[in-house]
Design a protein around this motif. Structure first.
Motif, PDB file in Angstrom:
ATOM      1  N   GLN A   7      46.222  56.844  62.723  1.00 42.44           N
ATOM      2  CA  GLN A   7      47.620  56.830  63.566  1.00 42.44           C
ATOM      3  C   GLN A   7      47.871  58.424  63.361  1.00 42.44           C
ATOM      4  O   GLN A   7      48.444  58.818  64.562  1.00 42.44           O
ATOM      5  N   ARG A   8      47.765  58.952  62.059  1.00 45.67           N
ATOM      6  CA  ARG A   8      48.224  60.195  61.895  1.00 45.67           C
ATOM      7  C   ARG A   8      47.776  61.339  62.871  1.00 45.67           C
ATOM      8  O   ARG A   8      48.211  61.966  63.404  1.00 45.67           O
ATOM      9  N   ASP A   9      46.292  61.215  62.898  1.00 44.32           N
ATOM     10  CA  ASP A   9      45.605  62.254  63.533  1.00 44.32           C
ATOM     11  C   ASP A   9      45.134  62.034  64.883  1.00 44.32           C
ATOM     12  O   ASP A   9      44.917  62.902  65.631  1.00 44.32           O
ATOM     13  N   PHE A  10      45.052  60.589  65.154  1.00 44.88           N
ATOM     14  CA  PHE A  10      44.430  60.464  66.484  1.00 44.88           C
ATOM     15  C   PHE A  10      45.601  59.528  67.574  1.00 44.88           C
ATOM     16  O   PHE A  10      44.831  59.380  68.392  1.00 44.88           O
ATOM     17  N   GLY A  11      46.517  59.276  66.822  1.00 40.61           N
ATOM     18  CA  GLY A  11      47.589  58.441  67.635  1.00 40.61           C
ATOM     19  C   GLY A  11      46.979  56.934  67.867  1.00 40.61           C
ATOM     20  O   GLY A  11      47.605  56.461  68.889  1.00 40.61           O
ATOM     21  N   ILE A  12      45.920  56.546  67.052  1.00 32.55           N
ATOM     22  CA  ILE A  12      45.512  55.104  67.218  1.00 32.55           C
ATOM     23  C   ILE A  12      46.342  54.398  66.276  1.00 32.55           C
ATOM     24  O   ILE A  12      46.415  54.620  64.900  1.00 32.55           O
ATOM     25  N   PRO A  13      47.048  53.421  66.664  1.00 35.50           N
ATOM     26  CA  PRO A  13      47.816  52.584  65.863  1.00 35.50           C
ATOM     27  C   PRO A  13      47.037  51.863  64.745  1.00 35.50           C
ATOM     28  O   PRO A  13      46.294  51.694  64.647  1.00 35.50           O
ATOM     29  N   ALA A  14      48.081  52.056  63.686  1.00 33.93           N
ATOM     30  CA  ALA A  14      47.609  51.422  62.178  1.00 33.93           C
ATOM     31  C   ALA A  14      47.233  50.044  62.299  1.00 33.93           C
ATOM     32  O   ALA A  14      46.663  49.370  61.331  1.00 33.93           O
ATOM     33  N   THR A  15      47.718  49.422  63.289  1.00 31.85           N
ATOM     34  CA  THR A  15      47.902  47.903  63.550  1.00 31.85           C
ATOM     35  C   THR A  15      46.094  47.270  63.778  1.00 31.85           C
ATOM     36  O   THR A  15      45.927  46.220  63.634  1.00 31.85           O
ATOM     37  N   VAL A  16      45.519  48.396  63.906  1.00 30.59           N
ATOM     38  CA  VAL A  16      44.013  48.272  63.939  1.00 30.59           C
ATOM     39  C   VAL A  16      43.474  47.387  62.912  1.00 30.59           C
ATOM     40  O   VAL A  16      42.624  46.480  62.940  1.00 30.59           O
ATOM     41  N   ALA A  17      43.969  47.888  61.933  1.00 29.68           N
ATOM     42  CA  ALA A  17      43.325  47.351  60.547  1.00 29.68           C
ATOM     43  C   ALA A  17      43.532  45.733  60.538  1.00 29.68           C
ATOM     44  O   ALA A  17      42.774  45.054  60.000  1.00 29.68           O
ATOM     45  N   SER A  18      44.768  45.171  60.860  1.00 30.96           N
ATOM     46  CA  SER A  18      44.982  43.863  61.049  1.00 30.96           C
ATOM     47  C   SER A  18      43.945  43.006  62.085  1.00 30.96           C
ATOM     48  O   SER A  18      43.465  41.881  61.758  1.00 30.96           O
ATOM     49  N   ILE A  19      43.513  43.558  63.129  1.00 33.86           N
ATOM     50  CA  ILE A  19      42.524  43.275  63.825  1.00 33.86           C
ATOM     51  C   ILE A  19      41.172  42.967  63.088  1.00 33.86           C
ATOM     52  O   ILE A  19      40.576  41.947  62.939  1.00 33.86           O
ATOM     53  N   VAL A  20      40.695  43.724  62.304  1.00 37.54           N
ATOM     54  CA  VAL A  20      39.869  44.052  61.351  1.00 37.54           C
ATOM     55  C   VAL A  20      39.793  42.753  60.571  1.00 37.54           C
ATOM     56  O   VAL A  20      38.765  41.843  60.260  1.00 37.54           O
ATOM     57  N   GLU A  21      40.947  42.697  59.907  1.00 35.27           N
ATOM     58  CA  GLU A  21      40.986  41.570  58.907  1.00 35.27           C
ATOM     59  C   GLU A  21      40.905  40.358  59.423  1.00 35.27           C
ATOM     60  O   GLU A  21      40.280  39.275  59.026  1.00 35.27           O
ATOM     61  N   GLY A  22      41.483  40.225  60.680  1.00 32.34           N
ATOM     62  CA  GLY A  22      41.315  38.702  61.580  1.00 32.34           C
ATOM     63  C   GLY A  22      40.179  38.352  61.839  1.00 32.34           C
ATOM     64  O   GLY A  22      39.594  37.317  61.615  1.00 32.34           O
ATOM     65  N   LEU A  23      39.315  39.495  62.277  1.00 35.36           N
ATOM     66  CA  LEU A  23      37.837  39.337  62.873  1.00 35.36           C
ATOM     67  C   LEU A  23      37.262  38.648  61.543  1.00 35.36           C
ATOM     68  O   LEU A  23      36.294  38.095  61.862  1.00 35.36           O
ATOM     69  N   ILE A  24      37.359  39.719  60.708  1.00 34.39           N
ATOM     70  CA  ILE A  24      36.502  39.485  59.367  1.00 34.39           C
ATOM     71  C   ILE A  24      36.573  37.645  58.949  1.00 34.39           C
ATOM     72  O   ILE A  24      35.691  37.240  58.632  1.00 34.39           O
ATOM     73  N   ILE A  25      37.716  37.380  58.887  1.00 38.24           N
ATOM     74  CA  ILE A  25      38.008  35.906  58.411  1.00 38.24           C
ATOM     75  C   ILE A  25      37.474  35.088  59.345  1.00 38.24           C
ATOM     76  O   ILE A  25      36.768  34.143  59.077  1.00 38.24           O
ATOM     77  N   LEU A  26      37.696  35.216  60.575  1.00 34.70           N
ATOM     78  CA  LEU A  26      36.715  34.355  61.780  1.00 34.70           C
ATOM     79  C   LEU A  26      35.268  34.413  61.641  1.00 34.70           C
ATOM     80  O   LEU A  26      34.759  33.505  61.727  1.00 34.70           O
ATOM     81  N   LEU A  60      46.892  37.314  62.241  1.00 39.00           N
ATOM     82  CA  LEU A  60      46.341  38.758  61.849  1.00 39.00           C
ATOM     83  C   LEU A  60      45.801  39.382  63.176  1.00 39.00           C
ATOM     84  O   LEU A  60      46.264  40.525  63.721  1.00 39.00           O
ATOM     85  N   LEU A  61      45.168  38.665  63.830  1.00 39.04           N
ATOM     86  CA  LEU A  61      44.436  39.058  65.239  1.00 39.04           C
ATOM     87  C   LEU A  61      45.276  39.588  66.176  1.00 39.04           C
ATOM     88  O   LEU A  61      45.533  40.440  66.882  1.00 39.04           O
ATOM     89  N   ALA A  62      46.270  38.290  66.495  1.00 40.79           N
ATOM     90  CA  ALA A  62      47.352  38.498  67.547  1.00 40.79           C
ATOM     91  C   ALA A  62      48.272  39.778  66.871  1.00 40.79           C
ATOM     92  O   ALA A  62      48.557  40.521  67.846  1.00 40.79           O
ATOM     93  N   PHE A  63      48.723  39.691  65.951  1.00 45.12           N
ATOM     94  CA  PHE A  63      49.683  40.675  65.298  1.00 45.12           C
ATOM     95  C   PHE A  63      48.860  42.119  65.590  1.00 45.12           C
ATOM     96  O   PHE A  63      49.719  43.086  66.247  1.00 45.12           O
ATOM     97  N   GLY A  64      47.752  42.299  65.230  1.00 47.06           N
ATOM     98  CA  GLY A  64      47.117  43.405  65.258  1.00 47.06           C
ATOM     99  C   GLY A  64      46.794  43.926  66.793  1.00 47.06           C
ATOM    100  O   GLY A  64      47.074  44.905  67.271  1.00 47.06           O
ATOM    101  N   LEU A  65      46.196  43.089  67.523  1.00 50.32           N
ATOM    102  CA  LEU A  65      45.806  43.275  68.965  1.00 50.32           C
ATOM    103  C   LEU A  65      47.148  43.736  69.703  1.00 50.32           C
ATOM    104  O   LEU A  65      47.201  44.620  70.550  1.00 50.32           O
ATOM    105  N   THR A  66      48.533  42.847  69.671  1.00 49.59           N
ATOM    106  CA  THR A  66      49.607  43.143  70.356  1.00 49.59           C
ATOM    107  C   THR A  66      50.069  44.474  69.966  1.00 49.59           C
ATOM    108  O   THR A  66      50.746  45.363  70.734  1.00 49.59           O
ATOM    109  N   GLY A  67      50.133  44.805  68.525  1.00 52.24           N
ATOM    110  CA  GLY A  67      50.679  45.912  68.017  1.00 52.24           C
ATOM    111  C   GLY A  67      49.756  47.315  68.517  1.00 52.24           C
ATOM    112  O   GLY A  67      50.625  48.083  69.235  1.00 52.24           O
TER     113      GLY A  67
END
Lengths: 305, 308
Positions: B264-283, A97-104
């Motif tokens: 993503q819609r309003d500020f051009g920040i990619p929605a994939t940020v959500a995955s980073i948060v999910e990954g970090l929370i698990i870690l 999840l982290l790598a997918f999110g970071l790279t994207g």
């Protein structure tokens, strides 16, 4: 042998190359008892980093960056699983999840969300004189990119290290009985950590091969499950480097074959073809396709279990 | 006020599938069974529901809502049952088998939506949209929150009760914490408990697929699940695998998905940020567990696999 079959085989080897590289690395880490479910993350990180490296310093720079990125992601995985002894499956999911999110996210920030993507020059295939003229298989095996040739060298070397050196013996011992490894004075954590890093580095290289060898660009999530396919390949290849080569070729052939099937207008659904290797892997695991045994300590969290 | 309302209701809508898959993961993880196949089971559930809705709904009307959800649960259970059977009969590791079954499910759906179940113009790789009578109704007017929310919450409360007050829930936890002790001291047939946990996990994933189809997408296609099975692990772990907390954490992750889309819609920040948060929370959860500051989640993630 007709031209079509030759083209089909060439496509099979080309498709199989990144899969085989990733699976080769994963097989080493699994032989040491660590199931790196974060391999998908290593591949996508390698793919992304190869873009940065290739823009800065050409294909060599791209591949170097890819290897480093794969190893970096693997080091996070190793920190949690090998050092902190956290669960490998849960950690792997987090790392993916982290790598997918970071790279994207980074790619979108650098090159725009809409993906007005940059296009990198891809490396071309080199035909090896004489060998590429072997009827039938010549052009399939010997008219490929440098990455494929690297694989031809790497697979036997890994086999030799695993089966003919003390390092390999220790590694396999750790994968079977970590407690025995400790008793024998083997640095279990160091060995497992190194195996994971090696696997991650090859995963990164596989990602780089996707970009520099095929696509010429990066897209979010472009690894498209290849990390999981590589894990399947390791199983089907029965955890042996040479078996992994064969299994990867089978998966590559299924993918390449689907296009032939579609182009040929056969009534058979091509998805059947694509699903076949996975079913075969399941049957192999269940023991229908001969005896197969995973390293005893694979996925095991505790060292003293 | 209306902006807040839209944000809250959209987060709720996003939370519905996460709640159901989070519960699916919790059932398996409680027994220390790693069901990585939630996405595949979800797809099979959605496929079953779609097939039933498309062919039976014209004849049975509103009945197709409960029927297809139940059928989807059964289909998800059967799909997970393959992995359960392989494990019980041949000692096949469920992590690898569920990954394989994910791919098989994906290719199966890929075939169906380009073949027998494709929409009538034969252009798009998806099914016909299902009839109004087969859809889950919107329960908050003017929002996208549908009846699936009620299904999810009722399921969560039921599971909480099962985990807390029944012998089955007790056995699940015992096997999850220490398989060996459960067998020797508790006389529990751990293999059976593990198989049942995996099958129920698959059933919930299948229901999640039907709910997503009937409440959101209204048609079946390959990418019905944007990796819900993996987000589910974050949802379930942060909640300590406890069903009532999963309601809250699903809402939190629903908010994260909503915020990602908005950024993503309003500020051009990619929605994939959500995955980073999910990954970090698990870690972070793993790190806390590993460092010994155990809150209840620690005993599950850390005590896993000690008798394999």
């Amino acid at each position: 042998v007709s031209d079509e079959i030759s083209i089909l085989l060439n496509g099979a080897v080309r498709t199989a190359t990144p899969l085989a590289i990733a699976a080769l690395g994963e097989s080493v880490s699994e032989r040491a008892g660590v199931l790196n479910l974060g391999l998908e993350g290593c591949i996508i990180a390698g793919a992304f980093a190869s873009v940065i490296g290739a823009v800065a310093a050409g294909p060599i720079g791209g591949f170097t960056a890819a290897i480093l990125a794969g190893a970096t992601i693997a080091s996070i995985f190793a920190l949690f699983t090998v050092v902190l002894r956290a669960d490998q499956i849960v950690t792997g999911t987090a790392v993916n999840l982290l790598a997918f999110g970071l790279t994207g996210t980074l790619y979108s920030l650098m090159y725009g969300v809409t993906g007005t993507s940059l296009s990198l020059p891809t490396i071309t295939s080199w035909a090896i004189p004489i060998l590429d003229e072997i009827p039938g298989i010549g052009s399939a095996l010997f008219s490929q990119t440098a990455v494929t040739y690297l694989l031809y060298v790497l697979a036997p070397v890994v086999w030799w290290i695993l089966n003919r050196t003390y390092l390999g013996l220790n590694l396999r011992a750790v994968g079977e009985r970590p407690a025995a490894g400790i008793a024998a004075g083997i640095g279990v954590r160091r060995l497992q950590g190194s195996a994971v890093l090696f696997g991650g580095a090859l995963g990164g290289l596989a990602g780089g091969a996707l970009v520099i060898g095929h696509a010429g660009t990066f897209t979010t999530g472009m690894s498209a499950g290849r990390g999981f396919i590589a894990i399947a390949i390791v199983v089907l290849g029965r955890w042996s480097p040479l078996g992994v080569m064969g299994a990867a070729l089978l998966f590559g052939a299924a993918t390449a074959g689907q296009f032939a099937l579609q182009a040929g207008g056969f009534a058979l659904p091509y998805q059947l073809f694509l699903a076949l290797p996975y079913v075969l892997t399941l049957l192999t695991l269940a023991g229908f396709a001969g005896r197969v045994r995973a390293p005893s300590a694979l996925g095991q969290r505790e060292l003293d279990a | 006020v209306s902006v807040i309302w839209i944000g809250l209701s959209d987060s709720l809508a996003h939370a519905i599938p996460l709640l159901l898959v989070g519960l699916a993961v919790a059932v398996a993880f409680r027994a220390s069974v790693w069901n990585i196949g939630v996405d595949g089971q979800l797809l099979i559930g959605a496929t079953t529901a779609a097939a039933l809705d498309l062919f039976a709904a014209p004849h049975i009307g509103f009945l197709s809502v409960p029927l297809s959800i139940i059928a989807a649960g059964v289909a998800g259970a059967l799909w997970a049952g393959v992995a359960a059977w392989l494990r019980a009969r041949f000692e096949v590791n469920e992590v690898i088998s569920t990954i394989m079954l994910n791919f098989v499910a994906l290719h199966l759906v890929s075939y169906l939506v380009r073949g027998p179940l494709q929409e009538h113009t034969k252009i798009y790789p998806q099914t016909e949209t299902i009839l109004l009578a087969s859809r889950l109704p919107i329960i908050l007017p003017g929002t996208r929150v549908h009846l699936g929310l009620v299904i999810g919450v009722v399921t969560a409360v039921t599971l909480w009760w099962v985990f807390r007050f029944t012998a089955a829930g007790f056995k699940l936890r015992l096997v999850g914490q220490n398989r060996h002790a459960a067998e020797v001291a508790g006389g529990i047939h751990s293999g059976r408990v593990i198989a049942i946990a995996l099958i129920w996990s698959g059933a919930l994933a299948g229901v999640a697929g039907a709910v997503e189809l009937k409440g959101v997408t209204y048609a079946l296609y390959e990418n019905l699940s944007p990796g819900y099975g993996y987000s589910a692990i974050a949802v379930a772990l942060i909640a300590g695998l406890s069903p009532l907390w999963i309601i809250l954490s699903a809402f939190g992750f629903g908010g994260l998905a909503y915020a990602g889309g908005m950024l993503q819609r309003d500020f051009g920040i990619p929605a994939t940020v959500a995955s980073i948060v999910e990954g970090l929370i698990i870690l972070i959860v793993l790190a806390f567990a590993a460092l010994g500051r155990v809150w209840s989640v620690g005993s599950y993630t850390v005590a896993a696999r000690d008798s394999s």
